[in-house]
Motif scaffolding. Structure first.
Motif, PDB file in Angstrom:
ATOM      1  N   GLU A 106      -4.854  -2.385   2.044  1.00 40.79           N
ATOM      2  CA  GLU A 106      -5.739  -1.503   2.809  1.00 40.79           C
ATOM      3  C   GLU A 106      -5.276  -0.052   2.739  1.00 40.79           C
ATOM      4  OE1 GLU A 106      -8.758  -2.284   3.870  1.00 40.79           O
ATOM      5  OE2 GLU A 106      -8.311  -4.236   2.993  1.00 40.79           O
ATOM      6  N   ARG A 107      -3.983   0.172   2.796  1.00 39.26           N
ATOM      7  CA  ARG A 107      -3.446   1.538   2.685  1.00 39.26           C
ATOM      8  C   ARG A 107      -3.790   2.116   1.310  1.00 39.26           C
ATOM      9  NH1 ARG A 107      -2.191   6.397   4.278  1.00 39.26           N
ATOM     10  NH2 ARG A 107      -0.299   7.243   3.404  1.00 39.26           N
ATOM     11  N   THR A 108      -3.653   1.300   0.282  1.00 40.67           N
ATOM     12  CA  THR A 108      -3.952   1.742  -1.075  1.00 40.67           C
ATOM     13  C   THR A 108      -5.430   2.076  -1.224  1.00 40.67           C
ATOM     14  OG1 THR A 108      -2.152   0.363  -1.898  1.00 40.67           O
ATOM     15  CG2 THR A 108      -3.747   1.138  -3.518  1.00 40.67           C
ATOM     16  N   ARG A 109      -6.298   1.241  -0.686  1.00 44.81           N
ATOM     17  CA  ARG A 109      -7.743   1.526  -0.737  1.00 44.81           C
ATOM     18  C   ARG A 109      -8.061   2.850  -0.055  1.00 44.81           C
ATOM     19  NH1 ARG A 109     -10.589  -4.246   0.645  1.00 44.81           N
ATOM     20  NH2 ARG A 109     -10.216  -5.156  -1.387  1.00 44.81           N
TER      21      ARG A 109
ATOM     22  N   HIS B  58      -1.243  -2.029  -7.567  1.00 37.86           N
ATOM     23  CA  HIS B  58      -0.408  -3.164  -7.162  1.00 37.86           C
ATOM     24  C   HIS B  58       0.674  -3.439  -8.201  1.00 37.86           C
ATOM     25  CE1 HIS B  58       0.393  -7.597  -6.677  1.00 37.86           C
ATOM     26  NE2 HIS B  58       0.725  -7.106  -5.500  1.00 37.86           N
ATOM     27  N   LYS B  59       0.298  -3.442  -9.469  1.00 37.82           N
ATOM     28  CA  LYS B  59       1.277  -3.707 -10.532  1.00 37.82           C
ATOM     29  C   LYS B  59       2.296  -2.571 -10.663  1.00 37.82           C
ATOM     30  CE  LYS B  59      -1.258  -7.075 -13.126  1.00 37.82           C
ATOM     31  NZ  LYS B  59      -1.637  -7.601 -14.417  1.00 37.82           N
TER      32      LYS B  59
ATOM     33  N   LEU C 237       3.970   4.006  -0.673  1.00 44.29           N
ATOM     34  CA  LEU C 237       2.595   4.114  -0.179  1.00 44.29           C
ATOM     35  C   LEU C 237       2.564   4.721   1.224  1.00 44.29           C
ATOM     36  CD1 LEU C 237       1.120   0.741  -1.448  1.00 44.29           C
ATOM     37  CD2 LEU C 237       0.578   3.031  -2.269  1.00 44.29           C
ATOM     38  N   LEU C 238       3.640   4.532   1.964  1.00 42.89           N
ATOM     39  CA  LEU C 238       3.687   5.055   3.330  1.00 42.89           C
ATOM     40  C   LEU C 238       3.842   6.575   3.367  1.00 42.89           C
ATOM     41  CD1 LEU C 238       5.837   2.321   5.098  1.00 42.89           C
ATOM     42  CD2 LEU C 238       3.357   2.652   5.213  1.00 42.89           C
TER      43      LEU C 238
END
Length: 171
Positions: free
Chosen positions: A57-60, A44-45, A124-125
Motif C-alpha cells: 500500500e505504501r508503494t502504491r 517489490h523485486k 519505502l518509509l
C-alpha cells in the motif's frame, strides 16, 4: 554473483518491456491494470534485491503521488489511450500507438528512481515524494525519448534476458 546495480538494471529493463507489451492489451482498463501490476512487481523485486521491507500500500501511494504529480499530461494520455481502445478498429490502433511507449517509459523511470533510492540506503518509509518528483520527471522524459528513438529505429533495444531458467516439469 551478479552485483546489485547490474541486477537492478536487468529487472528494470525486463519490467519496462513487459509494461510496454501490456500497453498492447486491447481491452480498455485491462492494459492500465496490467502495467500497474508490473510496476508494483518491479518495486517489490527491487526492494527484495536491496533487502528493503516491502509494503504494497505504501508503494502504491508513492507510485501514484510520483506519477500524478509529475506527468498529468502523460497520465491523461495513458488513460485516454486505454479508453480510446473501446472505439472499434480506429480506437484500438490509436490506443496501441500511445500506451506501449508511455507504459515502458513510466516503468523505467519508476525503476530507476527506486533503485537509486535503495542504492543510497533509502527505504519505502523514508521515500520523499516531493524531493524525488523532479528526478522522476527527468527519468520519465529520458525514457520516453529513448522509446521514441527505438520506435524510429535509431537505437534498437535488445530483448531483456532472464537470469533464472524456467522451471521444467519432471516426467
Amino acid at each position: 554473483m551478479v552485483d546489485r546495480k547490474k541486477r537492478a538494471q536487468e529487472l528494470i529493463k525486463y519490467h519496462s518491456y513487459a509494461s510496454g507489451a501490456f500497453g498492447l492489451i486491447p481491452v480498455p482498463g485491462a492494459d492500465v491494470a496490467a502495467v500497474s501490476v508490473a510496476q508494483l512487481n518491479l518495486i517489490h523485486k527491487l526492494a527484495k534485491l536491496y533487502e528493503i521491507e516491502f509494503a504494497q500500500e505504501r508503494t502504491r501511494a508513492i507510485i501514484g503521488a510520483l506519477m500524478g504529480g509529475v506527468m498529468p499530461g502523460a497520465l491523461s494520455s495513458s488513460v485516454l489511450g486505454s479508453a480510446v481502445k473501446a472505439v472499434p478498429f480506429i480506437g484500438t490502433a490509436l490506443g496501441v500507438a500511445v500506451m506501449p511507449a508511455l507504459s515502458l517509459a513510466a516503468t523505467q523511470a519508476l525503476g530507476r528512481v527506486f533503485a537509486q533510492h535503495f542504492e543510497t540506503g533509502g527505504t519505502l518509509l523514508d521515500f520523499d515524494v516531493e524531493a524525488m518528483r523532479e528526478h522522476f520527471r527527468k527519468e520519465f522524459e529520458a525514457a520516453r525519448n529513448d522509446a521514441a528513438k527505438s520506435e524510429a529505429g535509431e537505437a534498437p533495444a535488445a530483448a531483456p534476458q532472464m537470469e533464472e531458467q524456467p522451471v521444467q516439469k519432471a516426467g
